[in-house]
Design an enzyme around this catalytic site. Structure first.
Site: not given
Length: 685
Positions: A302, A263
């Site tokens: 994020c 990720e």
């Protein structure tokens, strides 16, 4: 190290069943708001090869001996233990720059993820160690050969390399599916905030809930750990794309085809609908959401909104409203209740964000905030990593590059205009793959165009409008039950998503063989496997007595026209196929009036049920019901009921039993086929 730094505690790694210090002096980790040393970190000289072997051999073996329900109970106990100690985590969380609200996402959000997986494991997984995946695939006409997919735990270890922004949630959201799958973990938190992860791991180890070797911790560099991975291990990474790509190309990972999930950077977009102008509820919701995503965790998420895409005719009002709202956000020491946004995680992180703002400012103008001169209500402006929210505006986003390629990982977002829906979609897609996008609109057509246009480029899309305003979980909140990850720039990985993520730590295997052997492997009866007929009705057997394959072949019952008409009038189901002979014959599927499907199911229950009180406590459902052959007045029905699967429920005096129910007519053709679900006592009386 400074004198002050030498007086603080050195973080330890938990490897090979013991807490261990690195051989070096350690690097100081500073309070994000005050600059005061919190801890020192070093992992040099530690035996990473030994730790990996210890996790595989000790932790993995112990976890694989447990059933899915045992592991789920373990996660629940762990969540309860951490909840009882949450205030200790909150106290240390402030040093990372997190306010109480920020800490709630990290600490209680992480614990909540553990509890979610515990609940799903108990409710949705069998009390077994092998997971059946999908239906049986017949491979021979006579039924003598079939195939079945199964999932079993990988026999390596999961190495979780995590980011600095969520030292608790980032560990727990990966740990929950890992442990539920039956795989041990080695957690490597980012150094800046590793002291909070270390504290939580200490409390986990002290609880004694996890088997030894199920969880290990590296505080500091991972050294040569990745040199020793093999094809049974899993590596997950959360952080920058550059670092992730470097790790993914590690020779051992490439050579052994080690599973690698990443990720990475994500330039998430929020799109304001053409219908959502000033004065609409959607406009107000949009402003609130953008401001929140810029300031929660100081924008160090994020999933935070980086690109704000709005109709050109509304951008002036949007910028003005956002500027005013952001100006009212007090920035300061998280320990100060007056502060609503804390500092970045470190001074180095602030300088990184300032540099990225400089790149963005080459194509966009700063319309709110001053990167060089933070205004704070508390804390040390010189020693703390403070930065006020920075809003930029790019008038020509179609011709720009940096606004679609540079992520300032902090309280920074860029507003960009569009004129038509296709342009909005095109701008969002220029992020080259993102974790999440959101669209605020009350226009279904606009929502359809945006979602279908963005879905191939995003892991999650949230649609916000007035109807869901009070219940929506927000643009930036990953949820345990929904996938978290994204294609392209976002890393191409996938986490969470309920039980989907458990499979990431397991091997899917196609097993082929005779039904008897497949049934033995899976613990589930399939057609063609042995059955056991005896004088005892299977509903008279407790879980202690019942066996997979126990079968009842019932007496027979003939369906009459009077049965059909009575059922029709009694239930109100007077559909023409049951009541009108001529109309039924005109139907291409029938030769005349037919019995109701639910009449067949009702008659079947009457044939197989044992009416006296006994170990069968309740029928709680029917799965996969299919009507295969029409039943006409005069047809004779018979039921074959076979115990298909037994799942004792941990910590309860009963379990679930799944029965294969096949209803046939006088010619042996299957009229109906389905699974009957019952609760059965473990012992009776």
């Amino acid at each position: 190290m400074t004198k002050a730094a030498t007086e603080v505690r050195r973080l330890e790694s938990y490897l090979g069943g013991a807490w261990r210090k690195g051989a070096g002096d350690g690097v100081p980790l500073l309070d994000a708001a005050t600059g005061v040393p919190v801890a020192g970190i070093d992992s040099s000289g530690l035996d990473f090869a030994g730790a990996l072997a210890y996790g595989r051999d000790r932790g993995g073996a112990a976890l694989r001996r447990l059933s899915f329900h045992d592991r789920a109970a373990m996660l629940k106990a762990l969540g309860q233990a951490l909840t009882a100690q949450k205030e200790e985590f909150y106290a240390l969380s402030a040093a990372t720059g997190a306010t109480r609200a920020d800490g709630w996402i990290d600490i209680e959000g992480g614990i909540g993820t553990l509890m979610s997986y515990a609940a799903k494991g108990r409710r949705e997984l069998p009390n077994t160690r092998v997971l059946v995946d999908g239906d049986v695939e017949p491979l021979a006409k006579d039924g003598s050969f079939a195939g079945q997919h199964i999932l079993t735990p990988l026999q390596g270890a999961a190495i979780h390399i995590n980011a600095f922004n969520f030292p608790c949630w980032g560990m727990l959201e990966k740990l929950a599916p890992t442990l539920l799958a039956g795989v041990p973990a080695i957690v490597k938190p980012a150094s800046q905030t590793a002291y909070l992860t270390e504290l939580m791991v200490r409390r986990i180890i002290e609880s004694g809930i996890l088997p030894e070797g199920a969880l290990q911790l590296v505080c500091g560099s991972i050294g040569d750990l990745l040199d020793h991975v093999d094809g049974q291990d899993i590596v997950t990474f959360t952080g920058s794309a550059a670092t992730g790509q470097k790790l993914k190309a590690h020779p051992a990972i490439v050579h052994n085809a080690t599973r690698f999930t990443m990720e990475a950077d994500s330039l998430n977009a929020a799109i304001l609908g053409l219908d959502a102008g000033p004065g609409t509820e959607e406009f107000d919701l949009f402003v609130k959401e953008v401001a929140r995503e810029m300031t929660v965790k100081a924008g160090q998420k994020c999933t935070a909104i980086r690109r704000v895409i709005a109709p050109r005719r509304h951008v002036d009002a949007l910028v003005s409203t956002l500027r005013d709202r952001l100006a009212r956000t007090p920035v300061g020491n998280p320990a100060d209740e007056a502060a609503r946004m804390g500092p970045l995680a470190s001074l180095g992180q602030r300088e990184e964000v300032r540099a990225r703002i400089g790149e963005l400012a080459a194509e966009a103008e700063i319309v709110a905030g001053d990167p060089a001169n933070p205004t704070i209500v508390s804390g040390d402006a010189a020693a703390g990593a403070f930065l006020n929210p920075i809003l930029l505006y790019c008038d020509r986003p179609d011709a720009a590059r940096a606004v679609h390629a540079v992520e300032a990982f902090g309280p920074v977002a860029t507003v960009m205009p569009y004129d038509e829906v296709d342009e909005a979609v095109s701008l969002a897609r220029r992020g080259s793959g993102s974790l999440v996008a959101s669209v605020f609109t009350d226009d279904p057509a606009f929502a359809v165009d945006v979602v279908t246009g963005l879905a191939p480029f995003h892991g999650r899309i949230m649609i916000g409008n007035r109807t869901s305003a009070k219940t929506a979980t927000g643009h930036g909140s990953p949820l345990p039950v929904l996938v978290h990850g994204g294609p392209g720039r976002a890393g191409g990985g996938e986490e969470l998503g309920g039980l989907r993520s458990v499979a990431h730590y397991m091997q899917r295997t196609a097993v082929q063989g005779a039904p008897a052997l497949l049934s033995a492997v899976t613990g589930r009866w399939i057609q063609g496997a042995p059955v056991r007929d005896d004088a005892i009705h299977p509903f008279r057997k407790s879980l202690a007595e019942l066996k997979v394959g126990d079968r009842l072949v019932t007496a027979k019952r003939t369906v009459t026209l009077e049965d059909v008409e009575h059922f029709a009038h009694f239930t109100g189901d007077i559909f023409y196929a049951h009541m009108d002979e001529e109309a039924a014959k005109a139907n291409p599927f029938f030769d005349g009036r037919v019995a109701h499907g639910y009449l067949i199911v009702s008659f079947a229950a009457g044939l197989f049920v044992d009416p006296a009180p006994g170990p069968v406590l309740a029928n709680y459902g029917v799965d996969n019901l299919r009507f295969m052959t029409p039943v006409y007045p005069g047809d004779t029905l018979q039921v074959e009921l076979t115990c298909k699967e037994i799942n004792p429920r941990s910590g309860a005096d009963h379990g679930e039993v799944r029965w294969d129910c096949r209803v046939t007519n006088q010619k042996g053709a299957t009229a109906a086929h389905y699974d009957v679900l019952t609760m059965v006592a473990k012992t009776w009386p």
